[in-house]
Each structure stands twice: as C-alpha cells, then as structure tokens.
Design an enzyme around this catalytic site. Structure first.
Site, PDB file in Angstrom:
ATOM      1  N   ASP A  36     130.407 125.726  11.215  1.00  0.00           N
ATOM      2  CA  ASP A  36     129.284 125.116  12.035  1.00  0.00           C
ATOM      3  C   ASP A  36     129.549 123.817  12.420  1.00  0.00           C
ATOM      4  O   ASP A  36     129.238 123.210  13.488  1.00  0.00           O
ATOM      5  CB  ASP A  36     127.884 124.800  11.198  1.00  0.00           C
ATOM      6  CG  ASP A  36     127.175 126.385  11.273  1.00  0.00           C
ATOM      7  OD1 ASP A  36     127.824 127.330  11.439  1.00  0.00           O
ATOM      8  OD2 ASP A  36     126.050 126.241  11.099  1.00  0.00           O
ATOM      9  N   TYR A  53     129.465 132.498  -3.040  1.00  0.00           N
ATOM     10  CA  TYR A  53     128.861 133.600  -2.234  1.00  0.00           C
ATOM     11  C   TYR A  53     129.104 134.810  -2.962  1.00  0.00           C
ATOM     12  O   TYR A  53     129.236 135.902  -2.312  1.00  0.00           O
ATOM     13  CB  TYR A  53     129.035 133.833  -0.863  1.00  0.00           C
ATOM     14  CG  TYR A  53     128.490 132.701   0.133  1.00  0.00           C
ATOM     15  CD1 TYR A  53     127.968 131.758  -0.239  1.00  0.00           C
ATOM     16  CD2 TYR A  53     128.807 132.550   1.667  1.00  0.00           C
ATOM     17  CE1 TYR A  53     127.573 130.637   0.456  1.00  0.00           C
ATOM     18  CE2 TYR A  53     128.285 131.689   2.424  1.00  0.00           C
ATOM     19  CZ  TYR A  53     127.474 130.563   1.805  1.00  0.00           C
ATOM     20  OH  TYR A  53     127.169 129.561   2.717  1.00  0.00           O
ATOM     21  N   ASP A  75     132.203 128.158   5.436  1.00  0.00           N
ATOM     22  CA  ASP A  75     130.831 128.357   6.238  1.00  0.00           C
ATOM     23  C   ASP A  75     130.304 127.031   6.868  1.00  0.00           C
ATOM     24  O   ASP A  75     129.845 127.179   8.064  1.00  0.00           O
ATOM     25  CB  ASP A  75     129.860 128.864   5.377  1.00  0.00           C
ATOM     26  CG  ASP A  75     128.414 129.482   6.066  1.00  0.00           C
ATOM     27  OD1 ASP A  75     128.668 129.723   7.252  1.00  0.00           O
ATOM     28  OD2 ASP A  75     127.646 129.988   5.395  1.00  0.00           O
ATOM     29  N   LYS A  86     137.909 120.942  -3.291  1.00  0.00           N
ATOM     30  CA  LYS A  86     137.359 119.793  -3.791  1.00  0.00           C
ATOM     31  C   LYS A  86     137.730 119.795  -5.319  1.00  0.00           C
ATOM     32  O   LYS A  86     137.055 119.967  -6.351  1.00  0.00           O
ATOM     33  CB  LYS A  86     135.901 119.945  -3.822  1.00  0.00           C
ATOM     34  CG  LYS A  86     135.029 118.863  -4.356  1.00  0.00           C
ATOM     35  CD  LYS A  86     135.268 117.440  -3.463  1.00  0.00           C
ATOM     36  CE  LYS A  86     134.625 116.306  -3.985  1.00  0.00           C
ATOM     37  NZ  LYS A  86     134.774 115.195  -3.184  1.00  0.00           N
ATOM     38  N   ASP A  95     135.326 116.658   1.508  1.00  0.00           N
ATOM     39  CA  ASP A  95     134.413 115.776   2.176  1.00  0.00           C
ATOM     40  C   ASP A  95     135.227 114.968   3.176  1.00  0.00           C
ATOM     41  O   ASP A  95     134.649 114.722   4.123  1.00  0.00           O
ATOM     42  CB  ASP A  95     133.869 114.818   1.131  1.00  0.00           C
ATOM     43  CG  ASP A  95     134.700 114.503  -0.028  1.00  0.00           C
ATOM     44  OD1 ASP A  95     136.008 115.177  -0.060  1.00  0.00           O
ATOM     45  OD2 ASP A  95     134.427 113.648  -0.890  1.00  0.00           O
TER      46      ASP A  95
END
Ligand code: ATP
Length: 339
Positions: free
Chosen positions: A236, A129, A232, A175, A208
């Site tokens: 959620d 971002y 982010d 990751k 993951d």
C-alpha cells in the site's frame, strides 16, 4: 512473470471471475471490456463471494466458488470488503497460492518520486495471516508462523523471478531484531537461499527502515521478499509512491492455480459512483496473461493502458481526469484495437 502454466497456444482459457463487492464489480466490468478487445479467447464463469454473498446466504465463500477456482486455469478477482479474511485470504491458503506478487511501477506523471520500478514478493500463506487468532481472557492473540519450507519456497521464487525478469537484487525485509525467532528463521533461510543465487545481489533491511527508504530512495529497490503482513503494508505504501491504490495489480500464484486481483479493496466510499480507476484491475489481467504464457497480448494491453495514462485525456479523477471507470476502459480497449 516467474511462473507460467501456458504457452500462449491460442486456445480458449477457462477463467473464473469473482467481481465481489463495491468497486470490485465496477473495475471487473471495465477490465473484461479490455480483455474483450484482445486477441485471446476466454471462457468466463462468474462466481459469488464477499460481503453481499455473506449477507444473502450466511457464507462469504461458497464451496462452489472454491471448486470453480480450482478447476479453472486462472481466476480474476475484483475486491471484497469486510469478509476479506474469509474470502481472499482463505482462497490463498486453501489453494496454496504461496506467492503474492505486487509490481510497483510508476506510470504517467512521475510526481515527486520519479521513476519507480520494484516488485514486492509477499509470502501469502502464513506469518500473522495464518488464520490462528483467538480471544483470550485478557483480550486476543494471533499466531505468527514462519516455517522453513514456506520461507525457502518464497525466497527461491524471489531469486528466480529476479533472474527471469532481468533484475539484479533481492532485499529481504523483516524485523529480526525484535521478532528474533519468527523473523530470525526468515532471515537465515533467505541467506541460505541466496547462496544458490550468487549472480543476484542480496541484502536485508528492517521493515521500519524499509518504510522510510521506500519514500526516500525507492529507486534503490528491485525485488523485495517479505512476510505476509509486512508485504501487505509495504505494497500500500508502494501504491502511494506511484500515484494511488488504483494503479497496483497483484498475482497470487501457487503450483496449480493463479488468482489475479488489484491491491485495493472494495472502497465503499466511492463504490457505485462509476469513478474507480480500473488500471489496477486491468494490470491484474496483464499479470494473468503473463501467467498463461500470452506475453505479446500482455505487453499490448499494458501499452494501451500506459498510453492512456500518459495522454491523460480519458482518465479517472484520481489521475487528474474526469472520465468514468468505463470511459477509461473503453479508451484502453480502443487503443488496444489500434496496436
Ligand atoms: P476495504 O474495506 O474493502 O479494504 P477500504 O476503503 O478500506 O476498503 P481500499 O478499497 O483499499 O480500502 O481503498 C482505500 C481508499 O483508496 C479508498 O477509500 C479510495 O478512496 C481509494 N481507492 C482504492 N481503490 C481505488 C481505485 N481503484 N480508484 C480510485 N480510488 C481508489
């Protein structure tokens, strides 16, 4: 909260209020109703930003709004729609609000995940971002930035936050097996920082695997520190685990400013109906009160909200009730008045 600019001195706090778009306006009105019933005084300045502002003036985030937020002691932010990148993402970068703190806590009916209580500390200024995205002949590219300085300060915050709030473990999520450089640096700096905080347990997971562990063993998480996009997405997921987006607050914190907003967006599908759950916005005011040093009032509002949710009589439809946004806020305000 790990960062605080006040001491609960009984003064009047200068707050910028940005209701924004869609349900942002509705949950803001509800949250301000609850704050009105508290024992803290606020001097609100309302400011524009978002899709409607963009449509009216061609600018999603007016300079006056940015200046106002800079001058105030804290900012309450509702939600914006399609212009999020030009509004809230820009505000976070411009004000160097490098921490995005997202507590994931189960209230009311615990559902299939039982008691859940962890905190996501999301790096808020760089990663994917960073704002460097462009079209190319083949399609488009985005720049993923990981600086050692930004990684160190977010990891420091996570460990210090764990210490201050009595938590015992910080988990880095990355990751690094695929993003060997950008997340290699993240992981390396995380463990360097952990060396200075040996009283707090540290470990790391791939993003993951974390996505799966969050639904198979959410109780194993305490504090998660991660980069912008991963934070982010995982927050959620956290919202889903504890009962929906209407329940998750967040704090954007830097050295000089704080912006407090629900994790959800403008939810155009339910906007204007008066049915949005105001809890995430009310809990965002709780985070703001903690930041301002008003711990007692923060705990009281939190209790009034939890009692309202636990009772389940005056709650919105996403919590199994049939009350409107404002009816639920009125009930929280009423309970707050009795504490
Ligand atoms: P935006 O484009 O502004 O991000 P969105 O609809 O893509 O909006 P969210 O606003 O985050 O994303 O919401 C996703 C869905 O979650 C909504 O469509 C809505 O059904 C539900 N939701 C979000 N916030 C609330 C809330 N406060 N109360 C009830 N439901 C909510």
């Amino acid at each position: 909260m790990g960062c605080c600019c006040g001491t609960g001195s009984g003064s009047t706090y200068k707050i910028t209020v940005i209701p924004g778009d869609g349900i942002g306006k509705e949950v803001m009105e509800a949250a301000l109703r609850v704050l009105d019933a508290s024992n803290v005084d606020f001097d609100y300045t309302f400011a524009d930003a978002g899709d409607e502002q963009l449509e009216k003036t061609g600018v999603a985030l007016p300079q006056e709004t940015l200046d106002m937020v800079k001058k105030s002691q804290a900012c309450l932010f509702g939600a914006v729609g399609e212009s999020a990148a030009d509004v809230i993402v820009k505000l976070r970068r411009e004000l160097d609000l490098y921490v995005n703190l997202r507590p994931v806590h189960s209230y009311g009916k615990k559902g299939r995940f039982g008691d859940v209580d962890f905190v996501i500390v999301r790096e808020n200024t760089e990663g994917l971002y960073s704002g460097h995205e462009e079209y190319t002949d083949e399609g488009a590219t985005a720049l993923r930035i990981t600086t050692r300085a930004a990684t160190r300060r977010i990891c420091e915050f996570a460990f210090n936050y764990a210490k201050k709030t009595g938590r015992s473990k910080v988990t880095a999520v990355h990751k690094a097996n695929v993003l060997k450089k950008t997340d290699g640096v993240f992981k390396e700096v995380f463990y360097q920082t952990a060396e200075n905080h040996k009283d707090i347990e540290s470990n790391d997971f791939y993003v993951d695997a974390t996505a799966m562990y969050l639904v198979t063993m959410p109780q194993n998480f305490d504090v998660i520190v991660t980069s912008n996009l991963f934070g982010d997405i995982l927050s959620d997921e956290g919202a889903g685990i504890v009962g929906g987006l209407g329940l998750l607050p967040s704090a954007n914190i830097g050295d000089d400013n704080g912006i407090f907003e629900p994790v959800h967006g403008s939810a155009p599908n339910i906007a204007g109906k008066g049915i949005a759950n105001p809890s995430a916005m009310i809990l965002s005011t709780v985070l703001m009160l903690e930041y301002l040093g008003e711990q007692d009032e923060a705990r009281k509002i939190e209790k009034a909200l939890i009692d309202t949710i636990d009772e389940g009589k005056v709650v919105t439809s996403d919590l199994g009730g049939s009350s409107s946004t404002m009816e639920m806020a009125e009930e929280v305000a009423r309970k707050l008045g009795e504490l």
